[in-house]
Write an enzyme that holds these catalytic residues in place. Structure first.
Site, short mmCIF file in Angstrom:
data_model
loop_
_atom_site.label_atom_id
_atom_site.label_comp_id
_atom_site.label_asym_id
_atom_site.label_seq_id
_atom_site.Cartn_x
_atom_site.Cartn_y
_atom_site.Cartn_z
N GLN A 135 137.47 5.64 -55.26
CA GLN A 135 137.38 4.49 -56.37
C GLN A 135 136.36 3.46 -55.85
O GLN A 135 136.30 2.80 -54.66
CB GLN A 135 138.60 4.30 -56.69
CG GLN A 135 139.44 3.33 -55.55
CD GLN A 135 140.54 2.71 -55.64
OE1 GLN A 135 140.85 2.18 -57.01
NE2 GLN A 135 141.43 2.44 -54.84
N SER A 170 136.93 3.38 -49.57
CA SER A 170 137.46 4.21 -48.77
C SER A 170 137.05 5.66 -48.98
O SER A 170 137.10 6.21 -50.16
CB SER A 170 138.69 4.14 -48.83
OG SER A 170 139.20 2.80 -48.62
N GLU A 253 147.35 2.51 -57.88
CA GLU A 253 147.01 2.21 -56.37
C GLU A 253 148.31 1.55 -55.75
O GLU A 253 148.65 2.02 -54.58
CB GLU A 253 145.90 1.59 -55.96
CG GLU A 253 145.39 1.21 -54.71
CD GLU A 253 144.20 0.68 -54.43
OE1 GLU A 253 143.51 0.15 -55.31
OE2 GLU A 253 143.46 0.62 -53.24
N GLU A 379 148.32 -12.30 -51.55
CA GLU A 379 148.34 -13.49 -52.24
C GLU A 379 148.35 -13.05 -53.72
O GLU A 379 148.86 -13.72 -54.79
CB GLU A 379 147.30 -14.47 -51.88
CG GLU A 379 147.45 -14.99 -50.47
CD GLU A 379 147.16 -14.08 -49.27
OE1 GLU A 379 146.70 -13.06 -49.48
OE2 GLU A 379 147.59 -14.36 -48.20
#
Ligand code: FAD
Length: 410
Positions: A135, A170, A253, A379
């Site tokens: 992706q 990745s 994900e 965060e």
């Protein structure tokens, strides 16, 4: 069976018979202990080949893509079957980590948003592991604020031409296809001018450059697009709808990282308890407390996963509960790291070079920080939970509604 798989209650006999089938397969094809055959992180062609071969045998046994429709290469079963499989697979080493993104994120997006032709063409090979997918969202100037991305897609007859750069992709170095979000209309506000595409990663206009990580692996890549081409009918979803699809994909994900069944997300406490016993630490009261705490938290993770799977089974794309799962998964990973360090002691820092798997503690511990970043940082998850679960006000945005091309960028 065709179409979307549905969830149905399984009676006890059907559950037992399925569990038995899974257990026979695992006995025949897996080992109890994990060698390091294939991580998302490493440049490890052997691990990728092992993952592909293993996934092929899963498909031959009718155990791949359990809840995906059989018309598109799945087993046409239910989420309950997937849950039973995941439980049965606990404690076994399934060498499928290089397929995590392909199956955890790209496959659900193809299934949810692909046209029937796209599903028929791409899903069977994805499910069987014959092709692997990555992706491509993040860019050097667009990570947390991914909607500000700059990679352009310009229409040219029956094709789109892609120009730009992605980063932190990745597995791109071993992937056949990628799902890309690109800007198709810079005159629209940033969230509205984006479109999602399927990209052939093996074409000349796509250059993949690996990045070296602190753990020693090189699992991420920079991906450069120079006049890369995408057939017009490889567009996923509607023109300008890329952000909505991207949000769904990010939630898949987050669920996959925080509440998926096996692979990256498997419970670690059983293996750590065994390791503590094997290394003679099982009487250490502090370590025992840490292991018990981990075990309890992994049960809670299981309940979060059940809640999300129930939502998915009800036909919903996971919402902010995906952020809860992802944040919880990242916090849990740090506890796993701390307990692992306590068990491994100096072996987490130094190991016998003749021991092929000797670096496994160190690699696992060094990789933990990345879990708090991948799929949106802790965060960012807290922001989503604050806004969408707790109802807190949104972060101020002085450029809200402005055309993307008018927003200053460094
Ligand atoms: C293991 C791993 C795998 C990855 N795989 C992929 C992949 O396959 N494909 C892909 O596209 N990307 C991938 N990424 C990239 C990942 O999605 C980004 O790194 C992530 O979204 C953060 O973006 P950034 O690195 O640009 O950091 P930045 O967005 O620059 O953030 C820097 C810091 O600022 C904080 N911050 C930023 N905005 C806010 C805010 N609004 N409020 C509070 N704090 C904020 C962040 O939390 C962080 O601490 C991967 C990353 C990792 C670590």
């Amino acid at each position: 069976m065709s179409g979307q798989s549905v969830d149905s209650e399984l009676d006890e006999t059907a559950e037992d018979s399925f569990r038995n089938r899974v257990s026979v397969f695992l006995e025949a094809n897996c080992s109890r202990t994990g060698d390091r055959s294939g991580t998302i992180g490493d440049d490890d062609p052997e691990g990728v080949a092992t993952a592909k071969a293993f996934q092929g045998s899963m498909a031959d046994a009718g155990l791949a893509g359990l809840a995906f429709p059989s018309d598109f290469g799945g087993a046409g079963l239910t989420n309950r079957h997937q849950e039973l499989f995941d439980r049965e697979a606990q404690g076994w080493h399934l060498p499928t980590t290089p397929l995590s993104i392909s199956h955890g994120m790209c496959l659900p997006v193809l299934n949810q948003f692909g046209t029937p032709e796209q599903k028929a063409r791409f899903m069977p090979d994805n499910i069987s592991g014959a092709s692997i997918w990555c992706q491509m969202f993040s860019e050097p100037g667009a990570g947390s604020d991914v909607a500000s991305l700059s990679t352009r897609a310009v229409r040219d007859g029956d094709e789109w031409i892609i120009e730009g750069q992605k980063v932190w992709t990745s597995g791109a170095h071993y992937c056949d296809y990628g799902i890309l979000v690109a800007r198709t209309d810079p005159s629209m506000p940033k969230h509205k001018g984006l479109t999602m595409f399927i990209v052939d990663m093996r074409q000349p206009g796509v250059e993949v450059r690996p990045l070296r990580q602190i753990s020693g692996g090189s699992g991420f890549n920079e991906v450069f697009f120079t006049e890369a081409r995408v057939p017009a009918d490889w567009q996923l979803g509607d023109l300008g709808q890329g952000w909505n699809l991207a949000v769904s994909m990010l939630m898949f994900e987050r669920v996959s990282i925080g509440a998926g069944g096996g692979g990256l997300n498997a419970d670690r406490s059983p293996g750590l308890i065994q390791a503590a016993q094997a290394l003679g630490h099982s009487h250490d009261p502090v370590l025992r407390q840490g292991l018990a705490d981990l075990w309890i938290r992994e049960q809670i993770k299981g309940y979060i996963g059940q809640r999300i799977r129930a939502a998915v089974a009800g036909g919903r794309v996971p919402g902010p509960e995906g952020s809860l799962a992802k944040l919880n998964g990242a916090l849990l990973a740090r506890r796993v790291r701390d307990v692992s360090l306590a068990i491994a002691g100096s072996a987490a820092q130094a190991w016998d070079p003749d021991d092929a798997g000797g670096d496994r503690w160190a690699v696992a511990c060094l990789s933990t920080a990345g879990i708090s970043i991948a799929g949106g940082t802790d965060e960012v998850q807290r922001n989503i939970i604050g806004e969408r679960v707790l109802g807190l006000p949104k972060e101020p945005d002085q450029y809200k509604g402005a055309a993307w091309e008018d927003i200053p960028r460094s």
